[in-house]
Scaffold this active site. Structure first.
Site, PDB file in Angstrom:
ATOM      1  N   ALA A  12       0.868  -1.176   0.000  1.00  0.00           N
ATOM      2  CA  ALA A  12       0.000   0.000   0.000  1.00  0.00           C
ATOM      3  C   ALA A  12       0.909   1.232   0.000  1.00  0.00           C
ATOM      4  O   ALA A  12       2.113   1.129  -0.237  1.00  0.00           O
ATOM      5  CB  ALA A  12      -0.920  -0.029   1.213  1.00  0.00           C
ATOM      6  N   VAL A  75       0.981  -4.072   6.929  1.00  0.00           N
ATOM      7  CA  VAL A  75      -0.411  -4.443   6.681  1.00  0.00           C
ATOM      8  C   VAL A  75      -1.278  -3.835   7.773  1.00  0.00           C
ATOM      9  O   VAL A  75      -0.785  -3.320   8.775  1.00  0.00           O
ATOM     10  CB  VAL A  75      -0.586  -5.981   6.645  1.00  0.00           C
ATOM     11  N   ALA A  77      -3.365  -3.112  10.932  1.00  0.00           N
ATOM     12  CA  ALA A  77      -3.207  -3.601  12.303  1.00  0.00           C
ATOM     13  C   ALA A  77      -4.342  -4.537  12.667  1.00  0.00           C
ATOM     14  O   ALA A  77      -5.449  -4.444  12.143  1.00  0.00           O
ATOM     15  CB  ALA A  77      -3.165  -2.426  13.273  1.00  0.00           C
ATOM     16  N   SER A 129       6.411   6.880  11.623  1.00  0.00           N
ATOM     17  CA  SER A 129       5.614   8.099  11.486  1.00  0.00           C
ATOM     18  C   SER A 129       6.187   9.023  10.430  1.00  0.00           C
ATOM     19  O   SER A 129       7.392   9.139  10.277  1.00  0.00           O
ATOM     20  CB  SER A 129       5.544   8.845  12.824  1.00  0.00           C
ATOM     21  N   GLY A 130       5.291   9.679   9.730  1.00  0.00           N
ATOM     22  CA  GLY A 130       5.715  10.643   8.724  1.00  0.00           C
ATOM     23  C   GLY A 130       4.839  10.622   7.496  1.00  0.00           C
ATOM     24  O   GLY A 130       5.012  11.423   6.583  1.00  0.00           O
ATOM     25  N   LYS A 184       4.978   5.117  19.858  1.00  0.00           N
ATOM     26  CA  LYS A 184       4.290   5.598  18.648  1.00  0.00           C
ATOM     27  C   LYS A 184       2.845   5.985  18.975  1.00  0.00           C
ATOM     28  O   LYS A 184       2.317   6.979  18.460  1.00  0.00           O
ATOM     29  CB  LYS A 184       4.327   4.515  17.566  1.00  0.00           C
ATOM     30  N   HIS A 187       2.936   9.282  20.608  1.00  0.00           N
ATOM     31  CA  HIS A 187       3.174  10.256  19.533  1.00  0.00           C
ATOM     32  C   HIS A 187       1.857  10.615  18.853  1.00  0.00           C
ATOM     33  O   HIS A 187       1.536  11.794  18.649  1.00  0.00           O
ATOM     34  CB  HIS A 187       4.156   9.681  18.509  1.00  0.00           C
ATOM     35  N   ASN A 188       1.074   9.603  18.506  1.00  0.00           N
ATOM     36  CA  ASN A 188      -0.179   9.859  17.802  1.00  0.00           C
ATOM     37  C   ASN A 188      -1.185  10.580  18.691  1.00  0.00           C
ATOM     38  O   ASN A 188      -1.949  11.426  18.219  1.00  0.00           O
ATOM     39  CB  ASN A 188      -0.780   8.543  17.300  1.00  0.00           C
ATOM     40  N   GLU A 191      -0.195  14.063  18.727  1.00  0.00           N
ATOM     41  CA  GLU A 191      -0.584  14.588  17.405  1.00  0.00           C
ATOM     42  C   GLU A 191      -2.050  15.030  17.418  1.00  0.00           C
ATOM     43  O   GLU A 191      -2.387  16.102  16.905  1.00  0.00           O
ATOM     44  CB  GLU A 191      -0.362  13.495  16.364  1.00  0.00           C
TER      45      GLU A 191
END
Length: 484
Positions: A12, A75, A77, A129-130, A184, A187-188, A191
């Protein structure tokens, strides 16, 4: 012939771009996708002429990999990750490594690490991330899991990761089992908070000050040169200035209902489970939920009225500066809460987290990348045992300098009837955290009154619990003291 350095499953957007990133750094990548057409399309499209080996079956993928084999799953989660692990297992040997680069929930990563290690394999759950651009040009990478796997993937991960100005990669080992995916997730969550803060400032400027999109674009452009410089401020500036082919601002044509993929909610749930008041992120999640009630809000707007008289804000330029300061103070509070959550998780799961190092991981490549993350790293470099980011000398001074503006913006927005849930909740947290005394004594008295839940006393040692027969006709039996 085994000549691929790493295999990647899942072509993807993120998977494709990570393959091209790895290949551009000199690595040969084997690719596989459940839908074989995607492999064929990639090899005749973006992967044409590259050092990429197509695989159309799992055995074919395994067969071209150098030992120890390294297979990265990009793929969806959840169930798909477990299914691919089971498909890979019969073909792998002791010491081979499976890497989950998706947005998996950290408890799943803890479970999978234990499961694969029991079979002699190694497992890495890594936050990436990015977005699309980061995956191609350099993301922030947060790996955790089987520490024995790190030396085998470190050269690849650090090569493809974003770099800060001195060349340091935004990638390093985070910790055991689910630590990478936990960081992570935080982090989200942060965000979510950063995005909601920007939205609140946008609404105050738009409704409270009557500013045009161009005026707000100019403000965000100026902000991006200062303390607030960040990826999200930068893209918000660009969004405010963007016009479609009919010269209309695209932002004004977008329906005000927000989507979410769940990582913000996971952060809030983890905070509740660990007893950490991560209020900013929770309010940001709830703000998205409220935005989704569009039809209800339209009907409510016809019935429910706001302030009878509108307050006039004097001095637009000065108030815009107040908004900037309020955003900065709120943002710092959000990060402080995020670090509180990581510290508590480290205790709970026995992780040895490098808090300054985590700030460095977020300095480049990721969505929350910003200038002030360098100040967080400096704070934890000075004091690795820092209890709370707000107690660091730099951030303590910022909160002092921004406090009046923060209170002015929240109070003015309230008087105008403009919702600022994240900003106001961050201010409430700050005030609660700095208070020596909070009214929880009344709360404990209430709990003891109706449920005999007991309480501690200020004139007795901590750990001694007491019960009062408040009505005079209750029994003497007290409930067991516990935390749910």
């Amino acid at each position: 012939m085994k000549n691929a350095d790493i295999g990647l499953v899942g072509l993807a957007v993120m998977g494709e771009n990570l393959v091209l990133n790895m290949e551009s750094h000199g690595y040969t990548v084997a690719v596989y996708n459940r839908t074989v057409d995607k492999v064929n399309n990639f090899m005749t499209g973006r992967g044409a002429g590259k050092n990429v080996i197509p695989a159309r079956t799992i055995p074919e993928l395994i067969g071209v990999l150098k030992r120890p084999r390294k297979i990265m799953l990009m793929v969806k989660a959840g169930k798909a990750v477990d299914e691919f692990i089971e498909q890979l297992l019969p073909h792998l040997e002791q010491g081979d490594i499976i890497i989950d680069g998706g947005n998996s929930h950290f408890p799943d990563t803890i479970r999978r690490t234990k499961y694969l290690e029991s079979k002699g394999l190694l497992y890495i759950g890594t936050g990436v991330s990015g977005g699309e651009e980061g995956a191609l040009k350099g993301p922030s990478i947060m790996p955790g899991g089987s520490v024995a796997a790190w030396p085998a993937v470190k050269p690849i991960f650090q090569a493809i990761a974003a770099k800060v100005t001195d060349g340091t990669p935004c990638c390093d080992w985070v910790g055991d089992n689910g630590a990478g995916h936990f960081v992570k997730m935080v982090h989200n969550g942060i965000e979510y908070g950063d995005m909601q803060l920007i939205c609140e400032c946008y609404q105050v400027m738009k409704e409270g000050l009557g500013m045009s999109n161009q005026e707000m674009h100019d403000v965000f452009d100026e902000w991006n040169d200062g303390e607030l410089s960040s990826y999200l401020i930068e893209i918000s500036r660009d969004i405010l200035g963007y016009k479609d082919e009919k010269k209309k601002y695209t932002l004004d044509l977008i329906l005000d209902t927000a989507g979410q993929k769940g990582t913000g909610k996971w952060t809030s749930v983890a905070a509740l489970d660990l007893g950490i008041p991560m209020t900013m992120v929770s309010e940001a999640v709830f703000a998205r939920c409220l935005s989704a009630l569009k039809d209800e809000r339209i009907e409510a707007s016809k019935i429910l009225k706001g302030p009878a008289t509108k307050k006039t804000i004097a001095g637009k330029k000065a108030f815009v500066e107040d908004i900037r300061r309020a955003m900065y103070a709120s943002k710092i509070t959000s990060y402080a809460q995020g670090y509180m959550l990581m510290r508590e998780a480290a205790k709970e799961f026995n992780w040895n987290l490098n808090y300054g190092g985590i700030a460095l991981l977020w300095r480049g490549g990721c969505i929350i990348r910003s200038t002030f993350l360098g100040k967080i790293k400096e704070a934890y470099d000075k004091d690795p045992q820092l209890t709370n980011l707000l107690l660091d000398s730099y951030f303590k001074k910022v909160m002092k300098d921004c406090q009046d503006s923060w209170r002015k913006v929240v109070s003015t927005a309230t008087l105008l009837g403009i919702p600022v849930p994240s900003m106001s909740s961050s201010l409430a947290f700050y005030d609660g955290y700095r208070h020596k005394w909070l009214p929880a004594n009344m709360l404990q008295a209430q709990r003891d009154y109706f449920g005999a839940h007991t309480y501690e006393r200020i004139d007795k040692p901590r750990g001694e619990f007491f019960h009062t027969n408040w009505t005079g006709h209750g029994g003497t039996t007290a409930s067991t003291t516990y935390n749910a």
